[in-house]
Design a protein around this motif. Sequence first.
Motif, PDB file in Angstrom:
ATOM      1  N   GLU A  32      33.455  50.651  30.531  1.00 11.20           N
ATOM      2  CA  GLU A  32      32.923  50.506  29.174  1.00 11.20           C
ATOM      3  C   GLU A  32      34.003  50.088  28.175  1.00 11.20           C
ATOM      4  OE1 GLU A  32      31.254  54.331  28.572  1.00 11.20           O
ATOM      5  OE2 GLU A  32      29.471  53.954  29.806  1.00 11.20           O
ATOM      6  N   ASN A  33      35.197  50.646  28.340  1.00 10.70           N
ATOM      7  CA  ASN A  33      36.256  50.431  27.349  1.00 10.70           C
ATOM      8  C   ASN A  33      37.175  49.251  27.658  1.00 10.70           C
ATOM      9  OD1 ASN A  33      35.349  52.697  25.936  1.00 10.70           O
ATOM     10  ND2 ASN A  33      36.688  54.076  27.075  1.00 10.70           N
ATOM     11  N   TYR A  34      37.243  48.825  28.923  1.00  6.61           N
ATOM     12  CA  TYR A  34      38.218  47.803  29.281  1.00  6.61           C
ATOM     13  C   TYR A  34      37.637  46.660  30.111  1.00  6.61           C
ATOM     14  CZ  TYR A  34      41.522  51.348  27.697  1.00  6.61           C
ATOM     15  OH  TYR A  34      42.182  52.281  26.937  1.00  6.61           O
ATOM     16  N   TYR A  35      37.001  46.961  31.243  1.00  9.54           N
ATOM     17  CA  TYR A  35      36.661  45.910  32.199  1.00  9.54           C
ATOM     18  C   TYR A  35      35.627  44.932  31.640  1.00  9.54           C
ATOM     19  CZ  TYR A  35      38.693  49.446  35.362  1.00  9.54           C
ATOM     20  OH  TYR A  35      39.499  50.386  35.952  1.00  9.54           O
ATOM     21  N   ILE A  36      34.527  45.458  31.124  1.00  6.98           N
ATOM     22  CA  ILE A  36      33.470  44.581  30.595  1.00  6.98           C
ATOM     23  C   ILE A  36      33.990  43.773  29.408  1.00  6.98           C
ATOM     24  CG2 ILE A  36      31.206  44.534  29.472  1.00  6.98           C
ATOM     25  CD1 ILE A  36      30.474  47.004  31.164  1.00  6.98           C
ATOM     26  N   PRO A  76      36.450  45.674  40.769  1.00  6.77           N
ATOM     27  CA  PRO A  76      36.527  44.560  41.719  1.00  6.77           C
ATOM     28  C   PRO A  76      37.944  44.029  41.922  1.00  6.77           C
ATOM     29  CG  PRO A  76      35.652  43.801  39.621  1.00  6.77           C
ATOM     30  CD  PRO A  76      35.770  45.288  39.518  1.00  6.77           C
ATOM     31  N   LEU A  77      38.371  43.985  43.184  1.00  9.10           N
ATOM     32  CA  LEU A  77      39.618  43.293  43.523  1.00  9.10           C
ATOM     33  C   LEU A  77      39.418  41.797  43.295  1.00  9.10           C
ATOM     34  CD1 LEU A  77      42.456  43.189  44.892  1.00  9.10           C
ATOM     35  CD2 LEU A  77      41.248  42.925  47.060  1.00  9.10           C
ATOM     36  N   ASN A  78      38.336  41.290  43.834  1.00  7.99           N
ATOM     37  CA  ASN A  78      37.914  39.912  43.577  1.00  7.99           C
ATOM     38  C   ASN A  78      36.433  39.813  43.914  1.00  7.99           C
ATOM     39  OD1 ASN A  78      37.742  39.449  46.473  1.00  7.99           O
ATOM     40  ND2 ASN A  78      39.964  39.178  46.445  1.00  7.99           N
ATOM     41  N   ILE A  79      35.833  38.732  43.515  1.00  9.78           N
ATOM     42  CA  ILE A  79      34.410  38.514  43.758  1.00  9.78           C
ATOM     43  C   ILE A  79      34.254  37.128  44.363  1.00  9.78           C
ATOM     44  CG2 ILE A  79      32.111  38.427  42.726  1.00  9.78           C
ATOM     45  CD1 ILE A  79      33.383  40.007  40.335  1.00  9.78           C
ATOM     46  N   ILE A  80      33.532  37.043  45.461  1.00 12.46           N
ATOM     47  CA  ILE A  80      33.244  35.738  46.044  1.00 12.46           C
ATOM     48  C   ILE A  80      31.731  35.560  46.108  1.00 12.46           C
ATOM     49  CG2 ILE A  80      35.391  35.547  47.330  1.00 12.46           C
ATOM     50  CD1 ILE A  80      33.983  36.458  49.820  1.00 12.46           C
ATOM     51  N   ASP A 139      43.250  41.638  32.537  1.00 10.41           N
ATOM     52  CA  ASP A 139      43.710  40.840  31.409  1.00 10.41           C
ATOM     53  C   ASP A 139      43.503  39.351  31.713  1.00 10.41           C
ATOM     54  OD1 ASP A 139      45.657  40.788  28.867  1.00 10.41           O
ATOM     55  OD2 ASP A 139      46.286  39.223  30.267  1.00 10.41           O
ATOM     56  N   GLN A 140      43.155  38.586  30.717  1.00  9.20           N
ATOM     57  CA  GLN A 140      42.878  37.162  30.877  1.00  9.20           C
ATOM     58  C   GLN A 140      44.030  36.423  31.563  1.00  9.20           C
ATOM     59  OE1 GLN A 140      40.263  35.125  30.001  1.00  9.20           O
ATOM     60  NE2 GLN A 140      41.310  33.205  30.464  1.00  9.20           N
ATOM     61  N   ASP A 141      45.256  36.657  31.121  1.00 16.31           N
ATOM     62  CA  ASP A 141      46.407  35.940  31.682  1.00 16.31           C
ATOM     63  C   ASP A 141      46.638  36.320  33.146  1.00 16.31           C
ATOM     64  OD1 ASP A 141      46.791  34.756  29.226  1.00 16.31           O
ATOM     65  OD2 ASP A 141      48.327  36.184  28.576  1.00 16.31           O
ATOM     66  N   VAL A 142      46.453  37.582  33.457  1.00 15.76           N
ATOM     67  CA  VAL A 142      46.635  38.055  34.835  1.00 15.76           C
ATOM     68  C   VAL A 142      45.595  37.415  35.755  1.00 15.76           C
ATOM     69  CG1 VAL A 142      46.541  40.065  36.357  1.00 15.76           C
ATOM     70  CG2 VAL A 142      47.690  40.232  34.139  1.00 15.76           C
ATOM     71  N   GLN A 143      44.339  37.457  35.321  1.00 17.93           N
ATOM     72  CA  GLN A 143      43.274  36.890  36.150  1.00 17.93           C
ATOM     73  C   GLN A 143      43.394  35.378  36.303  1.00 17.93           C
ATOM     74  OE1 GLN A 143      40.359  38.294  37.870  1.00 17.93           O
ATOM     75  NE2 GLN A 143      41.876  39.938  37.855  1.00 17.93           N
ATOM     76  N   GLN A 144      43.895  34.705  35.258  1.00 18.30           N
ATOM     77  CA  GLN A 144      44.102  33.259  35.375  1.00 18.30           C
ATOM     78  C   GLN A 144      45.177  32.951  36.413  1.00 18.30           C
ATOM     79  OE1 GLN A 144      42.291  30.654  33.584  1.00 18.30           O
ATOM     80  NE2 GLN A 144      43.198  29.721  35.394  1.00 18.30           N
ATOM     81  N   ALA A 145      46.250  33.732  36.396  1.00 19.35           N
ATOM     82  CA  ALA A 145      47.316  33.529  37.381  1.00 19.35           C
ATOM     83  C   ALA A 145      46.811  33.811  38.790  1.00 19.35           C
ATOM     84  CB  ALA A 145      48.506  34.426  37.038  1.00 19.35           C
ATOM     85  N   TYR A 146      45.993  34.848  38.938  1.00 21.88           N
ATOM     86  CA  TYR A 146      45.412  35.184  40.241  1.00 21.88           C
ATOM     87  C   TYR A 146      44.479  34.063  40.709  1.00 21.88           C
ATOM     88  CZ  TYR A 146      42.921  37.938  43.798  1.00 21.88           C
ATOM     89  OH  TYR A 146      42.364  38.390  44.972  1.00 21.88           O
ATOM     90  N   ALA A 147      43.674  33.547  39.793  1.00 18.40           N
ATOM     91  CA  ALA A 147      42.720  32.491  40.139  1.00 18.40           C
ATOM     92  C   ALA A 147      43.430  31.196  40.520  1.00 18.40           C
ATOM     93  CB  ALA A 147      41.773  32.243  38.971  1.00 18.40           C
ATOM     94  N   SER A 207      37.985  38.003  39.047  1.00 21.91           N
ATOM     95  CA  SER A 207      37.058  39.103  38.792  1.00 21.91           C
ATOM     96  C   SER A 207      36.410  39.001  37.426  1.00 21.91           C
ATOM     97  CB  SER A 207      37.791  40.451  38.905  1.00 21.91           C
ATOM     98  OG  SER A 207      38.246  40.653  40.220  1.00 21.91           O
ATOM     99  N   VAL A 208      36.854  38.055  36.610  1.00 21.58           N
ATOM    100  CA  VAL A 208      36.304  37.891  35.269  1.00 21.58           C
ATOM    101  C   VAL A 208      35.748  36.481  35.120  1.00 21.58           C
ATOM    102  CG1 VAL A 208      37.923  39.576  34.323  1.00 21.58           C
ATOM    103  CG2 VAL A 208      38.488  37.149  34.215  1.00 21.58           C
ATOM    104  N   SER A 209      34.834  36.333  34.181  1.00 16.57           N
ATOM    105  CA  SER A 209      34.159  35.050  33.990  1.00 16.57           C
ATOM    106  C   SER A 209      34.909  34.115  33.059  1.00 16.57           C
ATOM    107  CB  SER A 209      32.751  35.289  33.437  1.00 16.57           C
ATOM    108  OG  SER A 209      32.825  35.988  32.203  1.00 16.57           O
ATOM    109  N   SER A 210      35.951  34.623  32.396  1.00 14.68           N
ATOM    110  CA  SER A 210      36.604  33.856  31.342  1.00 14.68           C
ATOM    111  C   SER A 210      37.749  32.980  31.833  1.00 14.68           C
ATOM    112  CB  SER A 210      37.127  34.814  30.264  1.00 14.68           C
ATOM    113  OG  SER A 210      37.890  35.862  30.840  1.00 14.68           O
ATOM    114  N   VAL A 211      38.066  32.997  33.133  1.00 15.97           N
ATOM    115  CA  VAL A 211      39.168  32.181  33.627  1.00 15.97           C
ATOM    116  C   VAL A 211      38.715  30.742  33.844  1.00 15.97           C
ATOM    117  CG1 VAL A 211      40.284  34.137  34.750  1.00 15.97           C
ATOM    118  CG2 VAL A 211      38.707  32.724  36.056  1.00 15.97           C
TER     119      VAL A 211
END
Length: 416
Positions: A117-121, A143-147, A327-335, A342-346
Amino acid sequence: MKFKKLIVLLAVSMIAILGLAACGGTGTGSKAQNVVEIQTDKSGESNNAKEALPIMKKKSGLDLKYVPTPDYSAYQTSIQQSLSTKKAPALFTWWTGSQMDNLVENDLLEDLTEEWENYYIKNGVNEEIAKSLTIDGKIYGAPLNIIYNGVFYNKEIFAKYNLEEPDTFDDFIKICDTLLDNGVTPIGIGNTWQSFVWPMALMGSMDADLYDEWTEGKAKFTDERVKAVFYKWSDMLAKGYFSEQQQDQVKDFATGEVAMIYNATNLLSGFAEDYGFISGEDIDMFTLPSMDDGNKPTVFYEVAPILVGKNSKDKEQGIKILRSYYDQDVQQAYADVSGMASVSSVNLKDPISKQITEEANDTENFNLKLRYYEQFLPEIINLSIDEYWKIAADPSEKQVDSSLEAIQAEQDKLNP
């Protein structure tokens, strides 16, 4: 004078000892080292996260260290034995469904509902994913990742026969008929555990609400509506739309033996590395259309959850690491490295991943459902996989009835 020298020597020795103690901690999440370990059965994750780790450290002040145990049985045993002790891992990867249920029943997992509620969503994790990680109204995983799963198709074969991505299910059947008429096997059926894939996909196309009833135990395997889905599959099998059962569908697809396969986006890196396919040019993907134009098509997903050991002395650091992970930057680097997120914003570079991720997050126009494999008890999964292969070998209504009755009988034993 000698006394003063002795004092100095003792002081130096104490400083050295304290220094060694400060830098020599080896425990998970050692405060001196600020290291949090994540136990995992996925040996490639440290590589997937290699560009993301420095960003996570900057944002959280903590290092994340992957500790892989690729042997499935050894990994399960190790985790289960440690979870009730002070050596419980702060973070570890696991599976959804009954295997996660068992850990919750034994009060071994930290409740992450407030973290969602406070962070992931807020950071862009799809709220729908939480459903697959929710037990008795509380969320226990992240989620570690989503496929995502969809229909891969060979663009060269499609172009050769003037075929385009289907807008309707009838269009999809016409594609299969055209390929069959020209001597091309339309669909690779897969091997080993993959017999459930097309019954799942067809139910998502025919009746997504029925899929929910079925996986929640509200509709039996012998329900006439469920049988209708399997009759549809058996009819497609009988017409020759599928390759011989238990073939290597990836190899058959890559070599042009089949024109389409239903599979997940984690195959993309292998297609590029092993076969030189350029995503979006040589191959592409579509979501199987709904059989009823008034209903939304269904995207099936797989999620590898990260869980927090409730008894871990380092669980607070684990929770802190997870906040930075989305975090957006972390997920972008992972992607950028893995092609997953795991997020839709990357911004996903791979066009196939980008398209199906957008569809999965477009809840107005698409359903999003957790795949079949994570939905039932292991006994039912294993039995049903075998029974579905029997249907593939003998695509008759009689065999469908026999197989579904056998699975339901086992379901009734396990849930009297």
